[in-house]
Design a protein around this motif. Structure first.
Motif, PDB file in Angstrom:
ATOM      1  N   MET A  37      11.774  57.140 -52.556  1.00 52.87           N
ATOM      2  CA  MET A  37      10.914  57.515 -51.436  1.00 52.87           C
ATOM      3  C   MET A  37       9.439  57.375 -51.788  1.00 52.87           C
ATOM      4  O   MET A  37       8.627  56.968 -50.950  1.00 52.87           O
ATOM      5  N   TRP A  38       9.079  57.713 -53.013  1.00 53.53           N
ATOM      6  CA  TRP A  38       7.673  57.640 -53.408  1.00 53.53           C
ATOM      7  C   TRP A  38       7.155  56.209 -53.311  1.00 53.53           C
ATOM      8  O   TRP A  38       6.056  55.965 -52.824  1.00 53.53           O
ATOM      9  N   ARG A  39       7.959  55.258 -53.764  1.00 56.17           N
ATOM     10  CA  ARG A  39       7.550  53.858 -53.717  1.00 56.17           C
ATOM     11  C   ARG A  39       7.503  53.336 -52.285  1.00 56.17           C
ATOM     12  O   ARG A  39       6.599  52.586 -51.912  1.00 56.17           O
ATOM     13  N   LEU A  40       8.474  53.728 -51.497  1.00 51.80           N
ATOM     14  CA  LEU A  40       8.571  53.195 -50.141  1.00 51.80           C
ATOM     15  C   LEU A  40       7.468  53.726 -49.233  1.00 51.80           C
ATOM     16  O   LEU A  40       6.958  53.001 -48.384  1.00 51.80           O
ATOM     17  N   TRP A  41       7.084  54.975 -49.415  1.00 54.57           N
ATOM     18  CA  TRP A  41       6.161  55.612 -48.480  1.00 54.57           C
ATOM     19  C   TRP A  41       4.730  55.687 -49.003  1.00 54.57           C
ATOM     20  O   TRP A  41       3.796  55.743 -48.197  1.00 54.57           O
ATOM     21  N   PHE A  42       4.553  55.715 -50.323  1.00 59.44           N
ATOM     22  CA  PHE A  42       3.218  55.959 -50.861  1.00 59.44           C
ATOM     23  C   PHE A  42       2.640  54.788 -51.638  1.00 59.44           C
ATOM     24  O   PHE A  42       1.521  54.864 -52.125  1.00 59.44           O
ATOM     25  N   TYR A  43       3.376  53.707 -51.767  1.00 54.62           N
ATOM     26  CA  TYR A  43       2.855  52.524 -52.434  1.00 54.62           C
ATOM     27  C   TYR A  43       2.607  51.387 -51.461  1.00 54.62           C
ATOM     28  O   TYR A  43       2.291  50.285 -51.888  1.00 54.62           O
ATOM     29  N   ASP A  44       2.755  51.633 -50.204  1.00 56.67           N
ATOM     30  CA  ASP A  44       2.531  50.612 -49.188  1.00 56.67           C
ATOM     31  C   ASP A  44       1.328  51.002 -48.354  1.00 56.67           C
ATOM     32  O   ASP A  44       1.238  52.124 -47.855  1.00 56.67           O
ATOM     33  N   LEU A  45       0.399  50.081 -48.221  1.00 59.37           N
ATOM     34  CA  LEU A  45      -0.881  50.387 -47.591  1.00 59.37           C
ATOM     35  C   LEU A  45      -0.730  50.833 -46.150  1.00 59.37           C
ATOM     36  O   LEU A  45      -1.329  51.813 -45.718  1.00 59.37           O
ATOM     37  N   GLY A  46       0.081  50.109 -45.370  1.00 57.13           N
ATOM     38  CA  GLY A  46       0.217  50.443 -43.963  1.00 57.13           C
ATOM     39  C   GLY A  46       0.754  51.841 -43.757  1.00 57.13           C
ATOM     40  O   GLY A  46       0.169  52.660 -43.046  1.00 57.13           O
ATOM     41  N   VAL A 286     -15.998  53.581 -36.984  1.00 55.46           N
ATOM     42  CA  VAL A 286     -15.778  53.853 -38.403  1.00 55.46           C
ATOM     43  C   VAL A 286     -14.475  53.211 -38.880  1.00 55.46           C
ATOM     44  O   VAL A 286     -14.415  52.635 -39.986  1.00 55.46           O
ATOM     45  N   ILE A 287     -13.431  53.289 -38.071  1.00 56.50           N
ATOM     46  CA  ILE A 287     -12.155  52.673 -38.443  1.00 56.50           C
ATOM     47  C   ILE A 287     -12.316  51.169 -38.603  1.00 56.50           C
ATOM     48  O   ILE A 287     -11.751  50.554 -39.525  1.00 56.50           O
ATOM     49  N   THR A 288     -13.085  50.546 -37.718  1.00 54.36           N
ATOM     50  CA  THR A 288     -13.301  49.104 -37.801  1.00 54.36           C
ATOM     51  C   THR A 288     -13.982  48.731 -39.115  1.00 54.36           C
ATOM     52  O   THR A 288     -13.601  47.745 -39.766  1.00 54.36           O
ATOM     53  N   CYS A 289     -14.974  49.505 -39.511  1.00 58.93           N
ATOM     54  CA  CYS A 289     -15.629  49.231 -40.798  1.00 58.93           C
ATOM     55  C   CYS A 289     -14.661  49.412 -41.960  1.00 58.93           C
ATOM     56  O   CYS A 289     -14.718  48.669 -42.947  1.00 58.93           O
ATOM     57  N   GLY A 290     -13.761  50.379 -41.858  1.00 55.77           N
ATOM     58  CA  GLY A 290     -12.767  50.554 -42.900  1.00 55.77           C
ATOM     59  C   GLY A 290     -11.787  49.394 -42.959  1.00 55.77           C
ATOM     60  O   GLY A 290     -11.358  48.971 -44.041  1.00 55.77           O
ATOM     61  N   ILE A 291     -11.443  48.846 -41.802  1.00 57.75           N
ATOM     62  CA  ILE A 291     -10.489  47.740 -41.756  1.00 57.75           C
ATOM     63  C   ILE A 291     -11.096  46.471 -42.345  1.00 57.75           C
ATOM     64  O   ILE A 291     -10.365  45.576 -42.804  1.00 57.75           O
ATOM     65  N   VAL A 292     -12.419  46.362 -42.368  1.00 62.57           N
ATOM     66  CA  VAL A 292     -13.058  45.203 -43.005  1.00 62.57           C
ATOM     67  C   VAL A 292     -12.577  45.056 -44.445  1.00 62.57           C
ATOM     68  O   VAL A 292     -12.211  43.960 -44.896  1.00 62.57           O
ATOM     69  N   HIS A 293     -12.560  46.156 -45.180  1.00 62.46           N
ATOM     70  CA  HIS A 293     -12.102  46.094 -46.569  1.00 62.46           C
ATOM     71  C   HIS A 293     -10.593  46.294 -46.676  1.00 62.46           C
ATOM     72  O   HIS A 293      -9.998  45.892 -47.686  1.00 62.46           O
ATOM     73  N   TRP A 294      -9.983  46.914 -45.694  1.00 62.02           N
ATOM     74  CA  TRP A 294      -8.529  47.004 -45.656  1.00 62.02           C
ATOM     75  C   TRP A 294      -7.938  45.586 -45.661  1.00 62.02           C
ATOM     76  O   TRP A 294      -7.050  45.267 -46.456  1.00 62.02           O
ATOM     77  N   SER A 295      -8.438  44.745 -44.771  1.00 60.59           N
ATOM     78  CA  SER A 295      -7.947  43.370 -44.705  1.00 60.59           C
ATOM     79  C   SER A 295      -8.330  42.586 -45.963  1.00 60.59           C
ATOM     80  O   SER A 295      -7.591  41.697 -46.397  1.00 60.59           O
ATOM     81  N   LEU A 381      -3.922  51.797 -52.880  1.00 57.04           N
ATOM     82  CA  LEU A 381      -4.116  53.244 -52.975  1.00 57.04           C
ATOM     83  C   LEU A 381      -5.578  53.600 -52.790  1.00 57.04           C
ATOM     84  O   LEU A 381      -5.913  54.569 -52.102  1.00 57.04           O
ATOM     85  N   HIS A 382      -6.479  52.827 -53.387  1.00 52.49           N
ATOM     86  CA  HIS A 382      -7.914  53.099 -53.248  1.00 52.49           C
ATOM     87  C   HIS A 382      -8.346  53.045 -51.792  1.00 52.49           C
ATOM     88  O   HIS A 382      -9.032  53.944 -51.296  1.00 52.49           O
ATOM     89  N   ILE A 383      -7.973  51.986 -51.096  1.00 55.14           N
ATOM     90  CA  ILE A 383      -8.432  51.813 -49.723  1.00 55.14           C
ATOM     91  C   ILE A 383      -7.788  52.849 -48.805  1.00 55.14           C
ATOM     92  O   ILE A 383      -8.374  53.265 -47.809  1.00 55.14           O
ATOM     93  N   SER A 384      -6.573  53.292 -49.143  1.00 56.42           N
ATOM     94  CA  SER A 384      -5.929  54.331 -48.340  1.00 56.42           C
ATOM     95  C   SER A 384      -6.652  55.664 -48.502  1.00 56.42           C
ATOM     96  O   SER A 384      -6.855  56.396 -47.530  1.00 56.42           O
ATOM     97  N   LEU A 385      -7.051  55.980 -49.727  1.00 59.90           N
ATOM     98  CA  LEU A 385      -7.827  57.200 -49.944  1.00 59.90           C
ATOM     99  C   LEU A 385      -9.183  57.128 -49.265  1.00 59.90           C
ATOM    100  O   LEU A 385      -9.709  58.138 -48.777  1.00 59.90           O
ATOM    101  N   ALA A 386      -9.751  55.921 -49.209  1.00 60.61           N
ATOM    102  CA  ALA A 386     -11.041  55.756 -48.548  1.00 60.61           C
ATOM    103  C   ALA A 386     -10.952  56.030 -47.054  1.00 60.61           C
ATOM    104  O   ALA A 386     -11.961  56.374 -46.421  1.00 60.61           O
ATOM    105  N   MET A 387      -9.751  55.897 -46.477  1.00 63.08           N
ATOM    106  CA  MET A 387      -9.597  56.154 -45.050  1.00 63.08           C
ATOM    107  C   MET A 387      -9.748  57.632 -44.707  1.00 63.08           C
ATOM    108  O   MET A 387      -9.840  57.994 -43.530  1.00 63.08           O
ATOM    109  N   PHE A 388      -9.790  58.509 -45.729  1.00 61.54           N
ATOM    110  CA  PHE A 388     -10.070  59.920 -45.467  1.00 61.54           C
ATOM    111  C   PHE A 388     -11.445  60.107 -44.830  1.00 61.54           C
ATOM    112  O   PHE A 388     -11.724  61.134 -44.207  1.00 61.54           O
TER     113      PHE A 388
END
Length: 444
Positions: A37-46, A286-295, A381-388
């Motif tokens: 479960m950890w790999r499936l849910w917490f290692y995938d960006l989406g 703000v979400i759009t700016c985050g998606i710039v680096h997400w992509s 993981l970095h970019i997901s934490l940045a979405m906070f």
């Protein structure tokens, strides 16, 4: 003689096999449904990004116990419920797009059990904390939001490509309070029955895989396409290379947001209903700016293609061009926020210079935080934490709007905005040094 000896040997072998089977204990391997479960849910960006958005909203609950903040609490909790639900729908959509799901033992069962567990834990948390904090007034909005996501789940199971419109579910959150909670609940029960009774609901679909791969490239941000014209081309050239990874979707957001602000503002005035226009536009910005680096993180190979273009003076030139392009993007987003604030203030006849200045500054530091933290991110993981940062910006905007509605001064918020702008500047500079620090082919 040889035939008799062969028969004796065969009979002896059969007897030995029967004895071995008789005394060999029947063993069955039990595999925990939560394995992996950890790999499936917490290692995938989406999935992780949706989960973190939902968890961030739930963590704000203890700060929303004041009576005047119930309306804000309803929106934040509803967004959190939608985020967790979209993460579950995302997992099911990926399950439907996995060709080898039937070959791996217990894979499908594990995904469904884990999804049900996440959903159950979410509701247990909501029941405990909402009742404990005395926020029972938000239940109709929360239940309607959950019902909308269940209906969306049924639709995506029928046609996986509809998951591209997940962003529309978030936009629908402010409107759920105008829905009949009993009608939406009945519709959700019917949709849930379809999900549970349909034999083909969780079977493999080729379009589910296409939807998953396309979504990972675009950051799960669906928007209608615009025909190329001189305006969009000039805007794309001006924003380059910031828009390189996100593609035409960035320009589409910039072009459509002012028209959306006007349309919603006029509708709000004509039908006399309260819609948090500036709050929603601020979140999108703000979400759009985050998606710039997400992509960018998702499309690591595209960084090599960008670096090979004959318009940068080495890696340092690419870093400098991206750094400067981020400021141009921030300027565009701040302009959009000021425009939406002006439209909302003029139509509602409640224009305030303090609120307008606060919205402009908050858009600046919100976008600066998203772009700076995104530049410093190199992994999912970095970019997901940045979405906070989206949750932080949402909380600041919500609380400041409540103070403005209650007639309190916004000067303390303006002072906080100035401090956050300085921090955003430092974060942008830090992100510039971290962006492609080890080269564009760095996989760490």
């Amino acid at each position: 003689m040889s035939r008799e000896m062969g028969d004796n040997i065969d009979n002896s072998i059969d007897n030995n096999i029967n004895k071995a089977q008789q005394f060999a204990p029947a063993t069955r391997v039990r595999v925990s449904p939560f394995k992996g479960m950890w790999r499936l849910w917490f290692y995938d960006l989406g999935c992780l990004s949706f989960l973190l958005t939902g968890v961030g909203g739930f963590l704000l609950l203890p700060f929303l116990i004041e009576p005047e903040k119930v309306e804000v609490a309803g929106i934040i909790i509803s967004v959190a419920v939608v985020s967790i639900s979209i993460a579950i729908i995302w997992q099911i959509n990926r399950l439907k797009g996995t060709e080898w799901s039937q070959l791996v033992p217990y894979y499908r069962r594990n995904i469904l059990v884990q999804s049900a567990t996440v959903y159950g834990v979410m509701w247990l948390y909501l029941v405990c904390f909402i009742n404990y904090l005395g926020l029972s007034e938000v239940w109709p909005k929360v239940i309607s939001s959950a019902a909308v996501t269940i209906v969306f789940l049924a639709l995506t199971l029928h046609r996986s490509q509809l998951f591209n419109a997940a962003v529309l579910v978030f936009f629908a959150v402010p409107f759920v309070e105008y829905l009949n909670p009993y009608l939406t609940t009945l519709l959700a029960i019917a949709s849930l029955g379809y999900v549970l009774l349909s034999k083909s609901a969780f079977e493999w679909q080729g379009e589910a895989r296409v939807t998953y791969l396309n979504g990972m490239e675009a950051g799960w941000f669906w928007l209608p396409s615009l025909h190329h014209n001189k305006l969009s081309q000039k805007l794309e050239q001006w924003l380059f290379p910031v828009n390189y990874f996100m593609g035409p979707a960035l320009v589409v957001v910039i072009v459509l947001l002012p028209f959306i602000a006007i349309a919603i503002g006029v509708a709000t005035m004509m039908f006399d209903f309260d819609f948090p226009l500036q709050f929603i536009i601020g979140q999108i910005v703000v979400i759009t700016c985050g998606i710039v680096h997400w992509s960018r993180v998702q499309r690591t190979r595209a960084s090599e293609s960008l670096f090979m273009l004959p318009c940068f003076n080495g890696l340092s030139g690419l870093q400098q061009a991206f750094y400067q392009g981020q400021y141009r993007l921030i300027a565009v987003m701040v302009t959009i926020m000021l425009f939406s604030s002006l439209v909302d203030g003029l139509l509602s006849q409640n224009l305030s210079w303090q609120l307008t200045l606060h919205i402009g500054l908050s858009a600046y530091w919100g976008c600066g935080f998203a772009l700076g933290a995104g530049s410093a991110s190199r992994t999912s993981l970095h970019i997901s934490l940045a979405m906070f940062i989206v949750g932080v910006h949402s909380g600041v905007m919500s609380f400041s709007f409540v103070d403005f509605r209650d007639g309190e001064s916004l000067l303390p918020w303006l002072v906080a905005d100035v401090v956050l702008v300085v921090i955003a500047q430092l974060l942008l500079m830090f992100g510039k040094r971290r962006l492609w620090q080890n080269g564009v082919i760095d996989r760490s």
